[in-house]
Design a protein around this motif. Structure first.
Motif, PDB file in Angstrom:
ATOM      1  N   GLN A   1       3.244   3.398  -9.985  1.00  0.00           N
ATOM      2  CA  GLN A   1       3.096   1.944  -9.849  1.00  0.00           C
ATOM      3  C   GLN A   1       2.671   1.304 -11.159  1.00  0.00           C
ATOM      4  O   GLN A   1       2.918   0.109 -11.385  1.00  0.00           O
TER       5      GLN A   1
ATOM      6  N   ALA B   1      -0.631  10.955  -3.284  1.00  0.00           N
ATOM      7  CA  ALA B   1      -1.225   9.639  -3.515  1.00  0.00           C
ATOM      8  C   ALA B   1      -1.397   9.370  -5.007  1.00  0.00           C
ATOM      9  O   ALA B   1      -1.134   8.253  -5.487  1.00  0.00           O
TER      10      ALA B   1
ATOM     11  N   MET C   1      -7.644   5.968 -10.420  1.00  0.00           N
ATOM     12  CA  MET C   1      -7.773   5.715  -8.979  1.00  0.00           C
ATOM     13  C   MET C   1      -9.250   5.812  -8.606  1.00  0.00           C
ATOM     14  O   MET C   1      -9.941   6.747  -9.020  1.00  0.00           O
TER      15      MET C   1
ATOM     16  N   VAL D   1      -3.509   4.297   0.025  1.00  0.00           N
ATOM     17  CA  VAL D   1      -3.864   3.811  -1.300  1.00  0.00           C
ATOM     18  C   VAL D   1      -3.706   2.297  -1.294  1.00  0.00           C
ATOM     19  O   VAL D   1      -2.593   1.782  -1.111  1.00  0.00           O
TER      20      VAL D   1
ATOM     21  N   CYS E   1      -5.727  -0.007  -6.504  1.00  0.00           N
ATOM     22  CA  CYS E   1      -5.501   1.432  -6.698  1.00  0.00           C
ATOM     23  C   CYS E   1      -6.727   2.208  -6.233  1.00  0.00           C
ATOM     24  O   CYS E   1      -7.307   3.015  -6.959  1.00  0.00           O
TER      25      CYS E   1
ATOM     26  N   MET F   1      -3.457  -1.334  -2.831  1.00  0.00           N
ATOM     27  CA  MET F   1      -2.974  -1.952  -4.059  1.00  0.00           C
ATOM     28  C   MET F   1      -3.222  -3.460  -3.990  1.00  0.00           C
ATOM     29  O   MET F   1      -3.168  -4.046  -2.914  1.00  0.00           O
TER      30      MET F   1
ATOM     31  N   TRP G   1       0.833  -1.210   0.000  1.00  0.00           N
ATOM     32  CA  TRP G   1       0.000   0.000   0.000  1.00  0.00           C
ATOM     33  C   TRP G   1       0.868   1.260   0.000  1.00  0.00           C
ATOM     34  O   TRP G   1       2.006   1.264   0.479  1.00  0.00           O
ATOM     35  N   GLY G   2       0.270   2.306  -0.511  1.00  0.00           N
ATOM     36  CA  GLY G   2       0.903   3.624  -0.413  1.00  0.00           C
ATOM     37  C   GLY G   2       0.403   4.327   0.828  1.00  0.00           C
ATOM     38  O   GLY G   2      -0.807   4.568   0.962  1.00  0.00           O
TER      39      GLY G   2
ATOM     40  N   TRP H   1       2.125   8.832  -6.679  1.00  0.00           N
ATOM     41  CA  TRP H   1       2.661   7.504  -6.349  1.00  0.00           C
ATOM     42  C   TRP H   1       1.922   6.413  -7.114  1.00  0.00           C
ATOM     43  O   TRP H   1       2.536   5.473  -7.637  1.00  0.00           O
ATOM     44  N   SER H   2       0.613   6.526  -7.218  1.00  0.00           N
ATOM     45  CA  SER H   2      -0.187   5.521  -7.919  1.00  0.00           C
ATOM     46  C   SER H   2       0.164   5.468  -9.401  1.00  0.00           C
ATOM     47  O   SER H   2       0.220   4.386 -10.004  1.00  0.00           O
ATOM     48  N   LYS H   3       0.415   6.623  -9.984  1.00  0.00           N
ATOM     49  CA  LYS H   3       0.828   6.648 -11.393  1.00  0.00           C
ATOM     50  C   LYS H   3       2.127   5.878 -11.595  1.00  0.00           C
ATOM     51  O   LYS H   3       2.297   5.142 -12.569  1.00  0.00           O
TER      52      LYS H   3
END
Length: 643
Positions: A587, A580, A593, A551, A556, A553, A531-532, A583-585
């Motif tokens: 990954q 957030a 999201m 976040v 997402c 995972m 997780w983020g 960071w998700s981008k």
């Protein structure tokens, strides 16, 4: 040319010092009783040839050694290494001697091999009857040492004058004021009635007449041609009512120029500096709307190139005011940049005005993303907004001063301005003071919202920390309760979902942590390794967590975003969501999201919509098994990474 001349002078000066000096004497007299005066008959010459040496021929008459001939000529290695005149006997005539040597006038100080005594030239015998005791030898007949000294002094004076002239020229080129008159006289051939307005680092701005209109003339030197070209290119691609327009551009002599509209009210900074000037609430809002519109236009890539432009030097002195005192114009695009598809190191250089420079730029820790570069502009924009708001007539502060001036001491303890700003902004993490509570109840909400907007703009990456799941328990210490004053009535049909806000007769407090399935309990049953996890920390309270984002995972999904009540409306929620999303981008798991809210959390729905989330779908039965929240409707939002 001046440098070449100086080198030439020094080379010749050195050559004079290293030249070999030899006496020249030839005896042609038949009458040996006649005394030859060596002062009048000996010549002294110098040579620069490396293979030349002094030589002498001598004769022994009745025990006295007489000089027969002295000269200079090409010699072998033995003569070149010999520093003294050692007399050698001629094998054909035992009364004749000779020597050669390579030091100045060495043949006048010979040494007899037999007795090792040195005979001085003051005792040279020219004939066999008389001796000259007080002989004065002038070492160079054609160049006396006094003359040489005079020449040397003259050369040094020339060098000194050359150096002073070069220094003066350099200083004149460095400071535009020094050649201001020259510039004015040359450019006046194209423009009339030049009046200097401002002298900047890269240019000088004049008030002048062009095509029968009063305009502003911005003149660059040839050395700033890249800045001039950059500004011309960008301004030609921009068409916005709050960004200055370019009327004409060109080059005359060694100077480059831009012709821009002239605004009598000058810059925003000079306008606010005027004593006893206060802005009406309409002026403040109009000014802020102008700036926000201009920055949005640049960052959203709405120009003719359809690419994001970051200004990189937003400040109150780079903003002009129109004649109606209601609209602002952003100027000075010399260091602005159009962001390419692939960013490089040069896009993240520390550039701009120190007072308005973002903390991450001052500290050199800026993230290498497009969002980070836009955030630098937003930080500077927040400082300009602060300058405007504090001069509104309803605001309690009355005296205008530049950002951070309140924290600077009269005596800077010898520290530079740059180190002072670094200490205030980066080390102590201070921001200009904002008074949120005002006496005017009619406009108190407006001021409060504007202060919150400023907070959101100048919050920095340094306030947000990504942590591992070992610190997940710290979320329990961040309150997540909020007061519910209204709810959304959700209407959905086949085409769209409509949210209609309905006020409640009786408000209540909702606290997610006190619900049946608490956050900490639900996390303990999940694998949060990937997780983020982000925390917002208050450095003034020993890094106390005041906000956080989770976040999940690989789904997402924004599982949780919370900010403590005392820290809300300070931009912390925006900063957490921004981190957030970034960071998700990275990954690269999915292209969007997902975010879950409820129809009872109206403020959260507004927040996500303002952050660019789109309304996706609803679920009326999502919480039917939870007695406390069974009547709530789940509303799902989505943030597309490619939009």
């Amino acid at each position: 040319m001046q440098l070449i001349f100086s080198v030439f002078v020094f080379v010749n000066l050195i050559n004079i010092f290293i030249a070999l000096v030899c006496p020249i004497y030839r005896s042609y007299q038949k009458n040996l009783d006649f005394i030859e005066d060596c002062q009048r008959n000996c010549k002294f010459r110098y040579t620069l040839e490396k293979r030349d040496a002094c030589f002498g021929i001598y004769y022994n008459y009745s025990g006295y050694i007489y000089v027969k001939q002295l000269g200079i000529g090409y010699s072998d290695e033995q003569c070149l290494i010999s520093k003294q005149c050692i007399l050698d006997i001629d094998i054909r005539n035992s009364q004749a001697y000779s020597c050669c040597c390579s030091t100045d006038n060495c043949t006048l100080n010979w040494q007899n091999i037999s007795n090792k005594t040195i005979t001085s030239y003051h005792s040279i015998l020219i004939n066999n009857t008389r001796k000259i005791n007080d002989l004065v030898i002038i070492e160079q007949d054609h160049i006396s040492w006094k003359l040489f000294l005079i020449i040397f002094i003259l050369i040094m004076i020339i060098i000194l004058i050359t150096f002073i002239f070069s220094l003066w020229t350099s200083l004149r080129n460095k400071y535009p004021k020094d050649d201001n008159k020259l510039l004015t006289s040359s450019i006046e051939k194209l423009f009339f009635s030049l009046q200097e307005i401002n002298i900047g680092k890269n240019s000088i701005v004049y008030k002048t007449i062009f095509d029968h209109d009063i305009v502003a003339l911005k003149v660059y030197k040839q050395m700033n041609i890249l800045i001039w070209k950059n500004e011309v290119t960008l301004l030609k691609s921009i068409q916005h009512e709050s960004i200055i327009k370019i009327l004409s551009e060109g080059q005359y002599s060694s100077h480059l120029y831009l012709v821009l509209p002239f605004y009598e009210n000058g810059t925003l900074q000079s306008y606010l500096l005027t004593s006893n000037r206060k802005l009406s609430i309409n002026q403040c809002l109009s000014f802020l709307r102008s700036l926000a519109s201009a920055i949005s236009y640049l960052h959203m890539g709405r120009n003719s190139t359809h690419m994001t432009i970051v200004h990189r030097d937003i400040k109150s002195s780079n903003i002009l005011i129109d004649k109606n005192q209601l609209n602002l114009y952003l100027t000075d695009f010399g260091v602005a940049v159009t962001l390419p598809q692939i960013l490089t190191e040069k896009d993240f250089v520390q550039i701009g005005t120190m007072r308005y420079m973002a903390p991450e730029l001052l500290e050199g820790v800026i993230a290498h993303t497009r969002e980070a570069l836009c955030s630098v502009d937003m930080y500077a924009l927040a400082l300009v907004m602060w300058e405007i708001i504090t001069q509104c007539d309803m605001y309690p502060m009355t005296v205008y001063h530049l950002p951070y001036e309140e924290y600077r001491t009269n005596s800077s303890n010898g520290s530079s301005f740059a180190s002072e700003i670094y200490d205030i902004v980066v080390v102590r993490r201070l921001r200009p003071t904002l008074v949120r509570q005002i006496k005017d109840n009619q406009h108190s909400l407006i001021i409060h919202e504007l202060c919150s907007l400023i907070d959101a703009c100048w919050i920095t990456d340094a306030d947000i920390l990504q942590v591992d799941n070992s610190r997940l328990s710290e979320f329990d210490h961040i309150p997540i309760s909020f007061e519910v004053h209204s709810i959304y009535e959700v209407i959905n049909d086949k085409e769209q979902i409509v949210l209609i806000e309905q006020p409640l007769l009786t408000s209540y407090v909702k606290d997610y942590d006190q619900l049946n399935s608490s956050a900490s309990h639900s996390w303990s049953n999940m694998n949060t390794t990937n997780w983020g996890i982000f925390l917002a920390l208050d450095e003034t309270q020993n890094d106390k967590p005041v906000g956080g984002a989770l976040v999940a995972m690989p789904e997402c999904a924004l599982w949780d975003l919370r900010v403590a009540p005392a820290y809300r409306r300070l931009g912390i929620g925006r900063a957490l969501l921004k981190h957030a999303i970034q960071w998700s981008k990275q990954q690269a798991v999915t292209t969007c999201m997902s975010i879950e809210t409820q129809n009872t959390n109206v403020s959260a729905c507004r927040f996500y919509a303002a952050m660019g989330a789109r309304l996706g779908d609803i679920d009326r039965k999502a919480y039917e098994n939870d007695e406390v929240v069974k009547d709530e409707i789940r509303i799902n939002w989505y943030i597309d990474f490619n939009s």
